[in-house]
Design a protein around this motif. Structure first.
Motif, mmCIF file in Angstrom:
data_model
loop_
_atom_site.group_PDB
_atom_site.id
_atom_site.type_symbol
_atom_site.label_atom_id
_atom_site.label_comp_id
_atom_site.label_asym_id
_atom_site.label_seq_id
_atom_site.Cartn_x
_atom_site.Cartn_y
_atom_site.Cartn_z
ATOM 1 N N VAL A 162 0.836 -1.202 0.000
ATOM 2 C CA VAL A 162 0.000 0.000 0.000
ATOM 3 C C VAL A 162 0.869 1.250 0.000
ATOM 4 O O VAL A 162 0.644 2.189 -0.779
ATOM 5 C CB VAL A 162 -0.959 -0.002 1.207
ATOM 6 N N ARG A 163 1.871 1.275 0.847
ATOM 7 C CA ARG A 163 2.759 2.441 0.923
ATOM 8 C C ARG A 163 3.506 2.657 -0.385
ATOM 9 O O ARG A 163 3.644 3.795 -0.859
ATOM 10 C CB ARG A 163 3.739 2.267 2.078
ATOM 11 N N ALA A 164 3.983 1.572 -0.990
ATOM 12 C CA ALA A 164 4.714 1.685 -2.254
ATOM 13 C C ALA A 164 3.816 2.231 -3.357
ATOM 14 O O ALA A 164 4.205 3.140 -4.101
ATOM 15 C CB ALA A 164 5.277 0.322 -2.652
ATOM 16 N N GLY A 165 2.615 1.671 -3.469
ATOM 17 C CA GLY A 165 1.698 2.113 -4.512
ATOM 18 C C GLY A 165 1.275 3.558 -4.347
ATOM 19 O O GLY A 165 1.310 4.348 -5.299
ATOM 20 N N ARG A 166 0.889 3.923 -3.139
ATOM 21 C CA ARG A 166 0.438 5.295 -2.893
ATOM 22 C C ARG A 166 1.564 6.305 -3.083
ATOM 23 O O ARG A 166 1.355 7.379 -3.654
ATOM 24 C CB ARG A 166 -0.144 5.401 -1.486
ATOM 25 N N SER A 167 2.756 5.958 -2.607
ATOM 26 C CA SER A 167 3.892 6.879 -2.755
ATOM 27 C C SER A 167 4.250 7.096 -4.216
ATOM 28 O O SER A 167 4.753 8.156 -4.590
ATOM 29 C CB SER A 167 5.114 6.339 -2.000
ATOM 30 N N ALA A 168 3.984 6.079 -5.041
ATOM 31 C CA ALA A 168 4.264 6.199 -6.476
ATOM 32 C C ALA A 168 3.197 7.006 -7.201
ATOM 33 O O ALA A 168 3.413 7.460 -8.325
ATOM 34 C CB ALA A 168 4.374 4.809 -7.095
#
Length: 201
Positions: A162-168
């Motif tokens: 979730v963090r990776a996707g949102r940060s991207a």
């Protein structure tokens, strides 16, 4: 919302390898004289991140041993129910990417075992310096697919995804984890993707 690509995590989303990883990590701890970890510790501190987060201090030999043990344990792996149907649904509608913190050799072995040859791009732990929860792997997948992150969905089962996707800059679908959409399983994912992609078209 126009969606041109869907990015999937691998372990826990498409293939159930939790027991494989748990055994490989503890086999490595045992071989190198360290305390084995409980399942709760594994889920909290290792699952969804990278295996070297737990073992890196033991050195490259230990990491190589863990990778080998994982390969030996893959007979325990199971295809997540509904996973193939979701990929079949997506394959002629959007570009498909795989973004996983699993090493490339193990990733390709898993995909081959279950015949999951659907992906236009496969990004593994060996393809990035900064792994999830950093956005770098997701951004690289989007770049290789030629799709802006805001036109991609990320599907994952951990906070790291979730963090990776949102940060991207992607919208994120979480399987039993809080995200832009939270779902329970791949069957629910299929229904959600139908709604999102039909609305986009």
């Amino acid at each position: 919302m126009e969606i041109k690509a869907v990015l999937f995590d691998l372990d826990g989303v498409l293939i159930d390898t939790l027991d494989c990883w748990f055994q490989a990590i503890n086999d490595t701890f045992r071989k190198y004289g360290r305390r084995e970890i409980s399942r709760d510790e594994f889920l909290r501190e290792v699952w969804g991140y990278t295996y070297d987060r737990a073992l890196g201090y033991l050195g490259e030999e230990a990491l190589a041993y863990c990778r080998a043990r994982l390969t030996e344990n893959l007979w325990r792996a199971k295809l997540i129910p509904g996973a193939r149907e979701v990929l079949e649904f997506c394959k002629n509608r959007v570009r498909l990417g795989l973004v996983t913190n699993t090493p490339r050799e193990n990733t390709l072995k898993e995909l081959e075992m279950f015949g999951l040859e659907y992906f236009d791009v496969v990004i593994t732990a060996d393809d990035a310096v900064n792994r999830k929860p950093s956005p770098d792997m997701v951004l690289r997948a989007c770049e290789m697919l030629g799709v802006p992150p805001e036109k991609a969905l990320m599907v994952g089962d951990t906070e790291s995804d979730v963090r990776a996707g949102r940060s991207a800059g992607c919208r994120v679908i979480g399987i039993n984890v809080d995200a832009d959409w939270k779902i329970r399983d791949m069957y629910e994912l299929r229904g959600l993707l139908e709604k999102i992609l039909e609305k986009a078209s």
